[in-house]
Design a protein around this motif. Structure first.
Motif, PDB file in Angstrom:
ATOM      1  N   LEU A 776      -7.370   4.387  11.424  1.00  0.00           N
ATOM      2  CA  LEU A 776      -7.573   2.936  11.362  1.00  0.00           C
ATOM      3  C   LEU A 776      -6.380   2.238  10.733  1.00  0.00           C
ATOM      4  N   PHE A 777      -5.856   2.802   9.676  1.00  0.00           N
ATOM      5  CA  PHE A 777      -4.674   2.192   9.045  1.00  0.00           C
ATOM      6  C   PHE A 777      -3.486   2.194  10.013  1.00  0.00           C
ATOM      7  N   ARG A 778      -3.334   3.271  10.790  1.00  0.00           N
ATOM      8  CA  ARG A 778      -2.238   3.293  11.771  1.00  0.00           C
ATOM      9  C   ARG A 778      -2.436   2.192  12.810  1.00  0.00           C
ATOM     10  N   SER A 779      -3.664   2.022  13.261  1.00  0.00           N
ATOM     11  CA  SER A 779      -3.908   1.010  14.294  1.00  0.00           C
ATOM     12  C   SER A 779      -3.670  -0.395  13.748  1.00  0.00           C
ATOM     13  N   ALA A 780      -3.843  -0.564  12.438  1.00  0.00           N
ATOM     14  CA  ALA A 780      -3.600  -1.876  11.820  1.00  0.00           C
ATOM     15  C   ALA A 780      -2.160  -2.025  11.339  1.00  0.00           C
ATOM     16  N   ARG A 781      -1.314  -1.009  11.580  1.00  0.00           N
ATOM     17  CA  ARG A 781       0.105  -1.051  11.189  1.00  0.00           C
ATOM     18  C   ARG A 781       0.240  -1.281   9.678  1.00  0.00           C
ATOM     19  N   HIS A 782      -0.586  -0.573   8.904  1.00  0.00           N
ATOM     20  CA  HIS A 782      -0.600  -0.734   7.449  1.00  0.00           C
ATOM     21  C   HIS A 782      -0.020   0.535   6.815  1.00  0.00           C
ATOM     22  N   ASP A 783       1.299   0.533   6.583  1.00  0.00           N
ATOM     23  CA  ASP A 783       1.973   1.734   6.099  1.00  0.00           C
ATOM     24  C   ASP A 783       1.447   2.186   4.745  1.00  0.00           C
ATOM     25  N   GLY A 784       1.181   1.236   3.853  1.00  0.00           N
ATOM     26  CA  GLY A 784       0.685   1.622   2.535  1.00  0.00           C
ATOM     27  C   GLY A 784      -0.632   2.358   2.625  1.00  0.00           C
ATOM     28  N   GLY A 785      -1.536   1.860   3.477  1.00  0.00           N
ATOM     29  CA  GLY A 785      -2.813   2.543   3.664  1.00  0.00           C
ATOM     30  C   GLY A 785      -2.633   3.904   4.303  1.00  0.00           C
ATOM     31  N   VAL A 786      -1.749   3.997   5.298  1.00  0.00           N
ATOM     32  CA  VAL A 786      -1.483   5.294   5.943  1.00  0.00           C
ATOM     33  C   VAL A 786      -0.980   6.298   4.901  1.00  0.00           C
ATOM     34  N   GLY A 787      -0.013   5.880   4.078  1.00  0.00           N
ATOM     35  CA  GLY A 787       0.557   6.795   3.093  1.00  0.00           C
ATOM     36  C   GLY A 787      -0.468   7.278   2.094  1.00  0.00           C
ATOM     37  N   LEU A 788      -1.272   6.357   1.562  1.00  0.00           N
ATOM     38  CA  LEU A 788      -2.286   6.757   0.585  1.00  0.00           C
ATOM     39  C   LEU A 788      -3.317   7.674   1.218  1.00  0.00           C
ATOM     40  N   ALA A 789      -3.755   7.349   2.430  1.00  0.00           N
ATOM     41  CA  ALA A 789      -4.747   8.192   3.097  1.00  0.00           C
ATOM     42  C   ALA A 789      -4.195   9.590   3.357  1.00  0.00           C
ATOM     43  N   LEU A 790      -2.922   9.688   3.703  1.00  0.00           N
ATOM     44  CA  LEU A 790      -2.310  11.004   3.923  1.00  0.00           C
ATOM     45  C   LEU A 790      -2.270  11.815   2.625  1.00  0.00           C
TER      46      LEU A 790
END
Length: 1006
Positions: A776-790
């Protein structure tokens, strides 16, 4: 002048940064920049900057922002012009990094027959990037198209660079970057083709074919598309080993260097409330400053008591200002604290911590301060004197290195308090007429200095000395009253000032009764009001709704609407008349006595007072939402400082919305939801829970707001280990966001839901929630969320005994997070990387990562992260066979977790400390384990599988030595945590005369 937007906005003048305030000023500059010199209509700018909640006087608010930007960036090469159809930014395109980037990408694309030139241009283009493009406007519709275009060109530049590297025969160099790029852009066929070609040229034909197969699967399963002709043809050529695919010979001349990888952001120090810095010299208080310092050296609780306007705050600031490396100074301004509550929270903010529980605030503060040498200043205590007195006594009794200096109109009235009266400055008597005698008076010198500031050339002479002395006597020598009177010297002579003051005092005298000690000050304020225009007086009355310092645009936006005079002019006029004080760059404040007088006037018109408070609440709601939007990026330190400075006004706004006479529950809920992450970062869990409950009680709310309140409640429940509440709240939040189509909200909810499941040991559920969150974070282009989720997904993978996957996820996370520029998230990644290395047995690799993570968390003031990194350091020392050294970071970790109310972290820390204590103190280890068992049972916090396995490695030895019902094990279950830690710490220190053999400069040192 240069404007850099490929990362956090920077304006540079002659290579040096020209600071531009965060929030709307930066977004205004970006909006103008994106129009490339075309004018932007005023109505468009207002819609872009304020969206659905414009200020009452939006035109004037925009004018204030434009005026500020003009002052900040003024220059021949960069300016803002007013055109008939709006505002336009005039700038040389070569001075904007985004325009240079586009030009370099065009040059790289046109260099088809020159791979070295193509590599040089593409590398230069990529080197311009410092983070996400137009980061300050990432959520704004006006920037969406520009951001998408720049992001697409960035990927094209990567493709051009990789293509040039392959054309130059350097396929091995291309492979690491291609692995990352393919993960980040799984549907770009050109990247898949480049990856397969590089693998083939490296002699890895099978891996090349596997890479093409993965590309086909991604395209078919996700998009329902077959690979294009280029990929299909490449696969056939690899299968038949086409000689034309072989690598070209490398050039004999060195090629240009590739673009440097992004560096981790430099950590910034958190801004705790500091000692107020005065803009003018202190006059006539030298002896008193020395006396206060001497008294503070001899007594641990000192109060400066005196009338309003006597200069108590200024005297206290001068007394504690000299730098002392051996002693900290904490400044708690209690002037904005409402009577009855809030003293402990204000002190917690001053000393740099948060409160996990309002019920145990004193104990938390005592633990946090400990035995540090420090001075705590409690400024303006008269309206909270009982609460301040109780807290001062408790802290002095429990913190042996602490001294408390209070200021107020009356003493605290507690045992052990030394009271120093502060009165007005000495004034000449009526019989003293000689110029040298009058000139020697501190009160007269203060008038002379302040009058000269507003009326250049003003001097004290025989013609005016007696009148100046009269003015000083009429206001009892009170510094504030003298400054107010002298502020009118630009237009009035000292004789006229004295006459007007005398008239005002007669009016206030009430039938000839002796006037009180405050009459002179009240007369000065009343008289100063009488000299104001109608608009100036109303503007000043409205400013009284501010509880602390306020920025220029807030003052104009809250106090200026509906007045015929420009708000900026009114504010600057009040500054010139000393009725408003400058409190820093473009920040202002009202002195307490002026605010009290203005508040009385404003309250006489309830409708006007309500309207001013409404505007104040709306402004701070917008500020909090801006902060929440941008705080998880490269500008984090600045937004944190701004929120810390605005605490008093944010609380005042929430009180007005949720507890005021005319509640505004929707606005109050917006404020609470926007501040939730900030409270979590600060460890202010008690305050968060209080306001979240108040916002919910004020409902019902719309579905999206309900979802945000569920998420806020779940996030804070998770932070203190109330995992089942966290699970329930986050599940409801995710469902609410999904129903309203809020992708980022759903992703954040799933992230916290995954953390709760992980902590409860349900790893498959955690992994599923985290994987969904990443998508979902990737689809929203939200790098901070992607990084934290990873990062969090890597933690789960580690507990699932898959360290290889954990390392792969962390590698991607570190790259993404460095691009984001959020130091707090970089710290989380570093700590998890250290834990992964420990699980792999790479202890020497783990140590520097753990140290770096701890340094990042300490620099940004994130106590939950500090706890985690200290535990990791303890585990590093245990893995190195240094259990005695491990006790120091572990004890600190547990105490920090106690301050936060984080029961799960306390329990884990106690278990690690028990393991470290076992070799020298089996009974102490038993007590620690027993206490951890009790905490877990009471909080329903089962050990995760890896935690249980770790305890199972050493607990049998303990039971063999002591038995299952040893008194120490039983005692630990009922002993107070602090007492247990103190005893174990003392025992460990006594048993450790030196370091373990072979221990040099370890990760916990310093």
């Amino acid at each position: 002048m240069d404007i850099l937007v490929l990362g956090p906005l920077e304006v540079r003048r002659d290579g040096r940064p020209a600071p531009v305030r965060r929030g709307r000023p930066r977004r205004l500059l970006l909006s103008l920049l994106l129009r490339r010199g075309d004018p932007v209509p005023q109505e468009t700018l207002i819609d872009q900057l304020w969206q659905d909640a414009p200020p009452v006087d939006a035109d004037n608010a925009l004018h204030v922002l434009v005026s500020y930007l003009r002052r900040t960036i003024a220059g021949a090469e960069l300016r803002i012009d007013r055109a008939p159809t709006g505002y336009r930014l005039v700038v040389d395109p070569d001075r904007v990094d985004a325009y240079r980037f586009e030009d370099l990408v065009r040059r790289a694309a046109s260099a088809e027959d020159d791979p070295a030139g193509r590599l040089s241009a593409a590398s230069q283009a990529l080197a311009l990037w410092r983070g996400p493009a137009l980061a300050e406007a990432a959520e704004d519709a006006f920037a969406e198209a520009a951001i998408a275009r720049l992001d697409e060109l960035r990927v094209q530049a990567e493709e051009l660079r990789i293509e040039a590297v392959l054309d130059l025969g350097r396929h091995d160099e291309a492979l690491p970057d291609l692995a990352r790029l393919v993960r980040e852009h799984p549907f770009r066929e050109r990247l898949h083709a480049q990856a397969a070609l590089a693998l083939y040229r490296a002699g890895r034909q099978a891996e090349a074919l596997a890479a093409l197969d993965r590309a086909r699967s991604a395209l078919v399963e996700e998009l329902g598309l077959d690979p294009g002709p280029r990929l299909q043809e490449l696969e056939r050529r690899i299968l038949r080993q086409d000689p034309e695919l072989d690598a070209v010979p490398p050039p004999s001349t060195p090629a240009p260097a590739a673009a440097p990888s992004p560096a981790a952001p430099a950590p910034a120090n958190p801004d705790a409330p500091g000692v107020p810095v005065a803009l003018t010299p202190l006059v006539g208080r030298g002896e008193q400053v020395a006396a206060v310092r001497e008294a503070l050296g001899a007594h641990r609780l000192l109060t400066l008591a005196g009338p309003g306007g006597a200069g108590k705050t200024r005297l206290a600031a001068e007394a504690v200002r000299p730098p002392d490396p051996e002693r900290s100074v904490w400044w708690a301004d209690l002037g904005a604290v409402p009577p009855g509550s809030g003293v402990e929270a204000a002190v917690a903010a001053a000393v740099g911590t948060g409160l996990a529980s309002a019920d145990d605030a004193v104990a938390e503060l005592r633990r946090w301060i400990g035995d540090r040498a420090a001075v705590l200043v409690l400024d303006t205590v008269e309206h909270v004197v009982d609460a301040a007195g109780r807290l001062a006594v408790a802290l002095v009794a429990g913190c042996p290195g602490l001294r408390v200096l209070a200021t107020g109109r009356r003493p605290l009235g507690v045992p052990g308090e030394l009271v120093r009266p502060v009165s007005g400055l000495p004034v000449p008597g009526p019989e003293e007429t000689a110029l040298p005698v009058i000139e020697a008076s501190p009160a007269v010198r203060l008038f002379r200095d302040r009058a000269a500031a507003v009326r250049p050339g003003f001097v004290l002479d025989r013609a005016n000395a007696a009148d100046v002395a009269t003015v000083c006597r009429l206001v009892d020598g009170l510094p504030l009253a003298i400054e107010l009177a002298a502020g009118h010297a630009a237009a009035l002579s000292p004789r006229t000032i004295a006459g007007l003051l005398e008239d005002r005092l007669r009016l206030l005298g009430d039938g000839g009764r002796p006037r009180g000690r405050h009459a002179g000050l009240r007369a000065a304020i009343d008289w100063s009001y009488g000299l104001l225009s109608g608009d100036e007086a109303r503007f000043l009355d409205r400013l009284s709704v501010f509880a602390g310092t306020f920025p220029l645009e807030a003052g104009v936006g809250v106090a200026g609407p509906g007045l015929s005079t420009d708000g900026l002019q009114l504010l600057l006029s009040l500054v010139r008349q000393s009725l408003v004080s400058v409190a820093g760059e473009d920040h202002f404040r009202l002195l307490d006595t002026v605010r009290a007088y203005a508040t009385d006037r404003l309250s006489s018109d309830p409708g006007e007072a309500q309207d001013a408070a409404d505007r104040h609440a709306r402004w701070y709601a917008g500020f909090a939402e801006d902060a929440d939007q941008y705080i998880r990026g490269a500008e984090q330190a600045g937004w944190l400082a701004g929120l810390r400075d605005a605490r008093a006004d944010l609380r005042a706004a929430m009180r007005h919305c949720l507890h005021g006479p005319r509640p505004q529950p929707a606005l109050g809920a917006r404020l609470v939801c926007s501040l939730s992450w900030f409270w979590s970062h600060e460890g202010s869990f008690a305050e968060a829970r209080t306001w979240i409950a108040a916002a919910r009680d004020a409902g019902p709310h719309d579905p999206r707001t309900d979802a945000w309140l569920h998420l806020a409640a779940g996030m804070h429940a998770e932070s203190v280990g109330d995992l089942r509440v966290a699970e329930r709240e986050c599940t409801q939040a995710a469902a609410g966001f999904a129903a309203t189509g809020d992708v980022r909200g759903e992703a954040r909810s799933l992230l916290h839901l995954g953390t709760a499941a992980w902590a409860l040991g349900r790893l498959d559920e955690a992994a599923a929630a985290q994987d969904r969150s990443v998508g979902l974070f990737r689809s929203a282009r939200h790098d901070g969320g992607v990084g934290l989720a990873l990062v969090l997904r890597a933690r789960t993978a580690l507990d699932q005994e898959d360290p290889g996957l954990a390392r792969e996820l962390l590698l991607e996370a570190r790259y993404v997070l460095r691009r984001v520029g959020d130091p707090h998230l970089v710290g989380l990644c570093l700590d998890q990387h250290a834990r992964t290395c420990l699980a792999d047995g790479a202890v020497e690799e783990a140590a520097p990562l753990a140290r770096e993570g701890l340094a990042v968390f300490e620099s940004v003031g994130y106590p939950e992260g500090v706890t985690a990194s200290l535990q990791t350091l303890g585990e590093v020392h245990l893995a190195l066979g240094q259990p005695a050294t491990a006790t120091t970071p572990l004890l600190r970790a547990i105490r920090t977790a106690l301050d936060l109310g984080h029961t799960a972290a306390v329990a884990e820390g106690l278990e690690l400390l028990a393991e470290a204590t076992l070799p020298t103190d089996a009974a102490g280890a038993a007590a620690l384990l027993g206490h951890a068992d009790t905490l877990r049972a009471d909080g329903r916090l089962p050990r995760r599988e890896l935690q249980q396995r770790r305890v199972d490695r050493w607990a049998p030895r303990l039971r063999r030595e002591l038995g299952d019902r040893h008194p120490a094990l039983v005692r630990g279950r009922s002993e107070a945590t602090e007492d247990l830690l103190d005893r174990v710490g003392s025992t460990a220190a006594a048993a450790r005369p030196g370091r373990e053999p072979g221990h040099g400069s370890g990760p916990g040192d310093g």
